[in-house]
Design a protein around this motif. Sequence first.
Motif, short mmCIF file in Angstrom:
data_model
loop_
_atom_site.label_atom_id
_atom_site.label_comp_id
_atom_site.label_asym_id
_atom_site.label_seq_id
_atom_site.Cartn_x
_atom_site.Cartn_y
_atom_site.Cartn_z
N ARG A 115 3.78 -6.47 -6.84
CA ARG A 115 3.66 -5.09 -7.31
C ARG A 115 2.57 -4.35 -6.54
NH1 ARG A 115 2.71 -4.91 -13.44
NH2 ARG A 115 0.72 -5.79 -12.79
N SER A 116 1.44 -5.00 -6.31
CA SER A 116 0.33 -4.38 -5.60
C SER A 116 0.67 -4.13 -4.13
CB SER A 116 -0.92 -5.26 -5.71
OG SER A 116 -2.01 -4.65 -5.09
N HIS A 117 1.33 -5.10 -3.50
CA HIS A 117 1.70 -4.94 -2.10
C HIS A 117 2.75 -3.85 -1.91
CE1 HIS A 117 0.02 -9.17 -1.69
NE2 HIS A 117 -0.78 -8.38 -1.00
N VAL A 118 3.70 -3.77 -2.83
CA VAL A 118 4.72 -2.72 -2.76
C VAL A 118 4.07 -1.35 -2.94
CG1 VAL A 118 6.71 -1.73 -3.97
CG2 VAL A 118 6.67 -4.17 -3.40
N ALA A 119 3.16 -1.23 -3.90
CA ALA A 119 2.46 0.04 -4.12
C ALA A 119 1.65 0.44 -2.90
CB ALA A 119 1.56 -0.07 -5.35
N ALA A 120 0.98 -0.51 -2.26
CA ALA A 120 0.19 -0.21 -1.06
C ALA A 120 1.11 0.22 0.09
CB ALA A 120 -0.63 -1.43 -0.65
N HIS A 121 2.24 -0.45 0.23
CA HIS A 121 3.21 -0.10 1.27
C HIS A 121 3.72 1.33 1.06
CE1 HIS A 121 6.54 -0.47 4.09
NE2 HIS A 121 7.34 -0.02 3.12
N ARG A 122 4.08 1.64 -0.18
CA ARG A 122 4.58 2.99 -0.47
C ARG A 122 3.51 4.05 -0.23
NH1 ARG A 122 7.98 1.29 -5.87
NH2 ARG A 122 9.77 0.48 -4.74
N ALA A 123 2.27 3.74 -0.55
CA ALA A 123 1.18 4.69 -0.31
C ALA A 123 0.99 4.93 1.18
CB ALA A 123 -0.12 4.17 -0.94
N ARG A 124 1.10 3.87 1.99
CA ARG A 124 0.99 4.03 3.44
C ARG A 124 2.12 4.90 3.98
NH1 ARG A 124 -0.32 -1.39 3.08
NH2 ARG A 124 1.77 -2.03 3.74
N LYS A 125 3.33 4.66 3.48
CA LYS A 125 4.48 5.46 3.93
C LYS A 125 4.30 6.93 3.56
CE LYS A 125 7.02 2.50 5.98
NZ LYS A 125 7.16 2.63 7.42
N ARG A 126 3.83 7.19 2.33
CA ARG A 126 3.58 8.59 1.93
C ARG A 126 2.53 9.22 2.85
NH1 ARG A 126 4.04 6.44 -3.23
NH2 ARG A 126 1.79 6.28 -3.47
N ALA A 127 1.48 8.47 3.17
CA ALA A 127 0.43 8.99 4.04
C ALA A 127 0.98 9.27 5.44
CB ALA A 127 -0.73 8.01 4.11
N GLU A 128 1.83 8.38 5.93
CA GLU A 128 2.44 8.60 7.25
C GLU A 128 3.31 9.86 7.25
OE1 GLU A 128 4.66 5.15 8.46
OE2 GLU A 128 2.89 3.86 8.34
N LEU A 129 4.10 10.03 6.20
CA LEU A 129 4.96 11.21 6.10
C LEU A 129 4.11 12.48 6.00
CD1 LEU A 129 7.77 9.94 3.72
CD2 LEU A 129 7.96 10.47 6.15
N ALA A 130 3.06 12.43 5.23
CA ALA A 130 2.18 13.60 5.10
C ALA A 130 1.51 13.90 6.44
CB ALA A 130 1.14 13.37 4.01
N GLY A 131 1.10 12.85 7.15
CA GLY A 131 0.48 13.03 8.47
C GLY A 131 1.46 13.62 9.47
#
Length: 186
Positions: free
Chosen positions: A160-176
Motif C-alpha cells: 500500500r505504501s509503495h503504491v501510494a509513493a509510486h502514484r505520488a511520483r507519477k502525479r508530480a511528474e505529470l504536474a512538472g
Amino acid sequence: MDFDAYARTAVDLVNAEVSDLAALRALFTDEQGWMREEVAEKDVAVFRRAQRRLRDVFEYGTSGRDAEAVTELNSLLEVYPVQPRISGHDAADWHMHVTSRGSSVSSEYLAGAAWGLSVWLCEYGSARFGICADERCGNVYLDTSSNNCRRFCSERCATRSHVAAHRARKRAELAGSASLREAIAL
C-alpha cells in the motif's frame, strides 16, 4: 519456553483493538482459549494500560532510547512478575506457564508479554523493535529479517505504501510536465 511467542503476544496486544470485553476476547488465540473464557470486564482497563506501556517500549526502542525501553520493561516485570511453573496433565503434556496457579488472565498474559519482550530485547536489541512506516497504520512488529531492514508490519502495508509513493511520483511528474509545457508556450 518459546520466548518469541511470548514476545509476539506483546505485539498482538499493542496492535489490538481493546475497546471493550468483546474486543479483548478477540485478542486471545485458540491456544489461549481459557483466557477468552475467564477474562472479565475489569481486565479491559488493565490491558489498555499495559497496551500503552508496551507501545512506549516500541517507541523507545525504535528511536534508540534503549535505557528508557529497559526501564519500562523492568517496571512492567515488577507489576507483572514472572513466576514460572510446570503444568500439564500427563508426562507427554508438560509445559511452562509464566505465573503461579490461579493468577488472573491479565497477570498471565501480561507477565508473558513483558517477559518475552524483555528476552527479545536482551537477545536481539531494541533495534529489532519496529513501528510500521506506513503513516496510516502505526502497528508494531518484531524485525526478524536477516539484515534488520524491515520497515513495515506486513506485506499489505508495504505494498500500500509503495503504491501510494509510486502514484505520488507519477502525479508530480505529470504536474512538472504540465508546468514545462506552460513555460514553453509563454
